[in-house]
Design a protein around this motif. Structure first.
Motif, PDB file in Angstrom:
ATOM      1  N   THR A   8       0.848  -1.208   0.088  1.00  0.00           N
ATOM      2  CA  THR A   8       0.065  -0.091  -0.190  1.00  0.00           C
ATOM      3  C   THR A   8       0.644   1.137  -0.011  1.00  0.00           C
ATOM      4  O   THR A   8       0.547   2.352  -0.513  1.00  0.00           O
ATOM      5  N   GLU A  58      -8.247   0.120   3.077  1.00  0.00           N
ATOM      6  CA  GLU A  58      -7.715  -0.078   4.435  1.00  0.00           C
ATOM      7  C   GLU A  58      -8.640  -0.143   5.566  1.00  0.00           C
ATOM      8  O   GLU A  58      -9.641   0.703   5.719  1.00  0.00           O
ATOM      9  N   THR A  77      -4.787  -4.046   4.191  1.00  0.00           N
ATOM     10  CA  THR A  77      -5.679  -4.023   2.893  1.00  0.00           C
ATOM     11  C   THR A  77      -6.517  -5.122   2.857  1.00  0.00           C
ATOM     12  O   THR A  77      -6.173  -6.233   2.941  1.00  0.00           O
ATOM     13  N   ASP A 104      -5.439  -2.016  -3.351  1.00  0.00           N
ATOM     14  CA  ASP A 104      -5.133  -0.583  -3.468  1.00  0.00           C
ATOM     15  C   ASP A 104      -5.240  -0.407  -5.201  1.00  0.00           C
ATOM     16  O   ASP A 104      -4.682  -1.042  -5.920  1.00  0.00           O
TER      17      ASP A 104
HETATM   18 MG   LIG Z   1      -1.904  -3.112   1.951  1.00  0.00          MG
END
Ligand SMILES: [Mg+2]
Ligand SMILES: Nc1nc2c(ncn2[C@@H]2O[C@H](COP(=O)(O)OP(=O)(O)OP(=O)(O)O)[C@@H](O)[C@H]2O)c(=O)[nH]1
Length: 206
Positions: free
Chosen positions: A35, A50, A73, A77
């Motif tokens: 991320t 997130e 996550t 993303d």
């Molecule tokens: Mg992540």
């Protein structure tokens, strides 16, 4: 309040000269900085999924080596970076927690190449990513995210991961835009060299 950078990223239209869109996936174990990399390099405000880490990860994910980490996550993303006037990379960061790995195979669909981000304190966390990419036949490079002074040479990391000699391996700091961009440029160069060597092979059999 938004910073100057995030304001600029909210209004970053895709260039009219953009012609080639490449889907790139950033994979790797839990908390290696996937991320962080998408955030540092994306020219648009990245989409992140997130969530605060819960008890479900206790005993499964080792958060002791990423102590500042409070979120994880849960889907993926998404970001974008234009490498030049024509070439645009669409970046997808995979979720690292094992309970979300079932999403990976879908995420790999249509992917031209991948970056496997590794933390050398937890190299074995990368094996699953490498295994899945090899299974899908997705070309990849390995980027070591430096969480401090590196303890091993890149060649030692290559040997520990049992990487074939033609898979590039580079160092990076996922928090730094230029460093993350250099990783993506390395991946594109690798994809390009694979495509030119396969066309040369085709021509020699024609
Ligand atoms: Mg992540
Ligand atoms: N020191 C240092 N910390 C980093 C670096 N990259 C990421 N971090 C930190 O490491 C933690 C993990 O980063 P994330 O980007 O959330 O990792 P992730 O791989 O997306 O994690 P999951 O999605 O939960 O698998 C965060 O607290 C980051 O601030 C780095 O290069 N150096």
């Amino acid at each position: 309040m938004h910073s100057k950078t995030s304001d600029a990223r909210e209004h970053a239209p895709l260039s009219r000269t953009a012609r080639d869109g490449l889907k790139i996936v950033i994979v790797g174990g839990f908390g290696v900085g996937k991320t962080t990399m998408v955030r540092s390099v994306s020219e648009i405000r990245p989409l992140s999924t997130e969530e605060t880490m819960t008890q479900a990860g206790v005993g499964i994910d080792d958060a002791s080596l990423v102590q500042d980490k409070t979120t994880t996550t849960v889907a993926f993303d998404f970001g974008r970076i234009s490498l030049d006037e024509q070439m645009v990379l669409y970046l997808f960061g995979a979720p690292g927690q094992e309970r979300f790995w079932f999403l990976w195979d879908r995420l790999f669909m249509g992917t031209l190449g991948a970056v496997v981000l590794v933390d050398t304190n937890r190299l074995s966390d990368s094996w699953y990513a490498i295994d899945r990419l090899e299974h899908h036949g997705t070309p990849f490079i390995v980027a070591r995210n430096n969480f401090g002074e590196p303890q091993h040479t890149l060649e030692e990391v290559r040997a520990a991961l049992d990487l074939p000699p033609d898979v590039p391996i580079v160092d990076c700091d996922a928090r730094e835009r230029d460093s993350s961009k250099a990783v993506l440029v390395e991946l594109v160069k690798h994809l390009y060299s694979l495509s030119t060597s396969s066309s040369a092979a085709l021509e020699s059999t024609a």
